[in-house]
Write a protein that holds these residues in place. Structure first.
Motif, PDB file in Angstrom:
ATOM      1  N   GLY A  45      45.344  48.044  42.759  1.00  0.00           N
ATOM      2  CA  GLY A  45      44.206  47.520  43.499  1.00  0.00           C
ATOM      3  C   GLY A  45      44.662  46.532  44.558  1.00  0.00           C
ATOM      4  O   GLY A  45      45.666  46.716  45.231  1.00  0.00           O
ATOM      5  N   TYR A  47      45.206  43.223  43.752  1.00  0.00           N
ATOM      6  CA  TYR A  47      45.642  42.028  43.030  1.00  0.00           C
ATOM      7  C   TYR A  47      46.809  41.337  43.723  1.00  0.00           C
ATOM      8  O   TYR A  47      46.866  40.118  43.785  1.00  0.00           O
ATOM      9  CB  TYR A  47      46.028  42.375  41.587  1.00  0.00           C
ATOM     10  N   ALA A 106      46.271  39.451  33.684  1.00  0.00           N
ATOM     11  CA  ALA A 106      45.139  39.747  34.566  1.00  0.00           C
ATOM     12  C   ALA A 106      44.665  41.193  34.437  1.00  0.00           C
ATOM     13  O   ALA A 106      45.437  42.101  34.123  1.00  0.00           O
ATOM     14  CB  ALA A 106      45.526  39.471  36.011  1.00  0.00           C
ATOM     15  N   LYS A 107      43.400  41.370  34.712  1.00  0.00           N
ATOM     16  CA  LYS A 107      42.766  42.697  34.810  1.00  0.00           C
ATOM     17  C   LYS A 107      42.164  42.804  36.195  1.00  0.00           C
ATOM     18  O   LYS A 107      41.744  41.818  36.791  1.00  0.00           O
ATOM     19  CB  LYS A 107      41.666  42.853  33.763  1.00  0.00           C
ATOM     20  N   THR A 108      42.087  44.022  36.729  1.00  0.00           N
ATOM     21  CA  THR A 108      41.477  44.250  38.031  1.00  0.00           C
ATOM     22  C   THR A 108      40.706  45.561  38.010  1.00  0.00           C
ATOM     23  O   THR A 108      40.934  46.398  37.141  1.00  0.00           O
ATOM     24  CB  THR A 108      42.535  44.253  39.159  1.00  0.00           C
ATOM     25  N   LEU A 109      39.822  45.713  38.945  1.00  0.00           N
ATOM     26  CA  LEU A 109      39.042  46.945  39.060  1.00  0.00           C
ATOM     27  C   LEU A 109      39.734  47.904  40.017  1.00  0.00           C
ATOM     28  O   LEU A 109      40.055  47.547  41.151  1.00  0.00           O
ATOM     29  CB  LEU A 109      37.632  46.653  39.566  1.00  0.00           C
ATOM     30  N   GLY A 112      36.441  51.532  39.982  1.00  0.00           N
ATOM     31  CA  GLY A 112      35.379  51.274  39.020  1.00  0.00           C
ATOM     32  C   GLY A 112      35.834  51.071  37.590  1.00  0.00           C
ATOM     33  O   GLY A 112      35.022  50.777  36.722  1.00  0.00           O
ATOM     34  N   ALA A 113      37.113  51.212  37.329  1.00  0.00           N
ATOM     35  CA  ALA A 113      37.625  51.031  35.964  1.00  0.00           C
ATOM     36  C   ALA A 113      38.493  49.783  35.906  1.00  0.00           C
ATOM     37  O   ALA A 113      39.257  49.494  36.829  1.00  0.00           O
ATOM     38  CB  ALA A 113      38.442  52.240  35.533  1.00  0.00           C
ATOM     39  N   GLU A 114      38.370  49.043  34.811  1.00  0.00           N
ATOM     40  CA  GLU A 114      39.179  47.845  34.642  1.00  0.00           C
ATOM     41  C   GLU A 114      40.547  48.236  34.076  1.00  0.00           C
ATOM     42  O   GLU A 114      40.632  48.912  33.053  1.00  0.00           O
ATOM     43  CB  GLU A 114      38.478  46.868  33.689  1.00  0.00           C
ATOM     44  N   VAL A 115      41.607  47.825  34.784  1.00  0.00           N
ATOM     45  CA  VAL A 115      42.967  48.148  34.364  1.00  0.00           C
ATOM     46  C   VAL A 115      43.810  46.875  34.343  1.00  0.00           C
ATOM     47  O   VAL A 115      43.520  45.913  35.044  1.00  0.00           O
ATOM     48  CB  VAL A 115      43.628  49.198  35.294  1.00  0.00           C
ATOM     49  N   SER A 116      44.850  46.902  33.536  1.00  0.00           N
ATOM     50  CA  SER A 116      45.804  45.787  33.504  1.00  0.00           C
ATOM     51  C   SER A 116      46.626  45.808  34.791  1.00  0.00           C
ATOM     52  O   SER A 116      47.023  46.874  35.260  1.00  0.00           O
ATOM     53  CB  SER A 116      46.741  45.904  32.311  1.00  0.00           C
ATOM     54  N   VAL A 117      46.881  44.644  35.317  1.00  0.00           N
ATOM     55  CA  VAL A 117      47.680  44.562  36.537  1.00  0.00           C
ATOM     56  C   VAL A 117      49.140  44.884  36.231  1.00  0.00           C
ATOM     57  O   VAL A 117      49.803  45.594  36.973  1.00  0.00           O
ATOM     58  CB  VAL A 117      47.543  43.161  37.176  1.00  0.00           C
TER      59      VAL A 117
END
Length: 163
Positions: A45, A47, A106-109, A112-117
Motif C-alpha cells: 500500500g 505505508y 502495523a496494518k494497512t488497507l 479493501g483488505a487489512e494486511v500486515s505491513v
C-alpha cells in the motif's frame, strides 16, 4: 609463540594492512545493503511513503560512506575510526526498533483488505541483517583497537612515534 615471534609479528604490522578489521567493516556494509534492499523492495500500500523512509534512505547513504571511510582508516591502524565504527554499530541495533519494529506491528488497507505491513519472516530477516551488520562493525572496531595498541607499544620500544 616465543617472545621473538611476537616481536616479529608486531614489527610486520608496520608494513602490512589491518585487513581483518577492514574486511569486517565491509561485511557490515554488505549486511546493511541486504537490510535496505529487503526493506525497500516491499510495497504494501502506501505505508512506506512517508518522511521516515526518506530519512532512512539518507541515513543509509551516510552510513555506507562513513563505514567505507572507516574501513579504509582501520586498514591503516587509525584508532579514531574505531570509535566511529562502535557508534555506527550501536546505531544498527537501535535501527531495529525504528522501521522494522513499527512496520511489523502495523496494518494497512490494500484493496479493501487489512494486511500486515511486514510479515514475521521479513521481520526476522530485517533483525538478523541489522544485528550481523552491527556486530561486524563493533568487532572491526575491537580488532583495530587491539592491533593499534599493540603496534603503538611496539613502536615505543623502537623509539618511533605512531604515524
Amino acid at each position: 609463540m616465543t617472545n621473538e615471534d611476537r616481536t616479529i609479528q608486531r614489527d610486520r604490522m608496520r608494513f602490512i594492512k589491518n585487513t581483518l578489521a577492514s574486511n569486517l567493516a565491509i561485511v557490515g556494509i554488505l549486511f546493511d545493503v541486504f537490510f535496505f534492499v529487503n526493506l525497500y523492495q516491499s510495497d504494501v500500500g502506501t505505508y512506506y511513503y512517508n518522511i521516515l523512509i526518506g530519512v532512512s534512505i539518507v541515513y543509509n547513504l551516510v552510513f555506507l560512506l562513513a563505514v567505507f571511510l572507516s574501513s579504509e582508516g582501520v586498514k591503516n591502524y587509525q584508532l579514531n575510526y574505531s570509535w566511529l565504527l562502535v557508534v555506527l554499530g550501536v546505531l544498527q541495533f537501535v535501527r531495529i526498533f525504528i522501521i522494522p519494529t513499527q512496520a511489523h506491528a502495523a496494518k494497512t488497507l490494500v484493496e479493501g483488505a487489512e494486511v500486515s505491513v511486514m510479515s514475521d519472516g521479513q521481520f526476522m530477516w530485517q533483525v538478523a541483517f541489522l544485528v550481523i551488520s552491527g556486530a561486524c562493525l563493533i568487532a572491526s572496531a575491537v580488532v583495530n583497537i587491539i592491533k593499534c595498541r599493540a603496534l603503538s607499544e611496539h613502536l615505543k620500544t623502537l623509539g618511533q612515534q605512531n604515524v
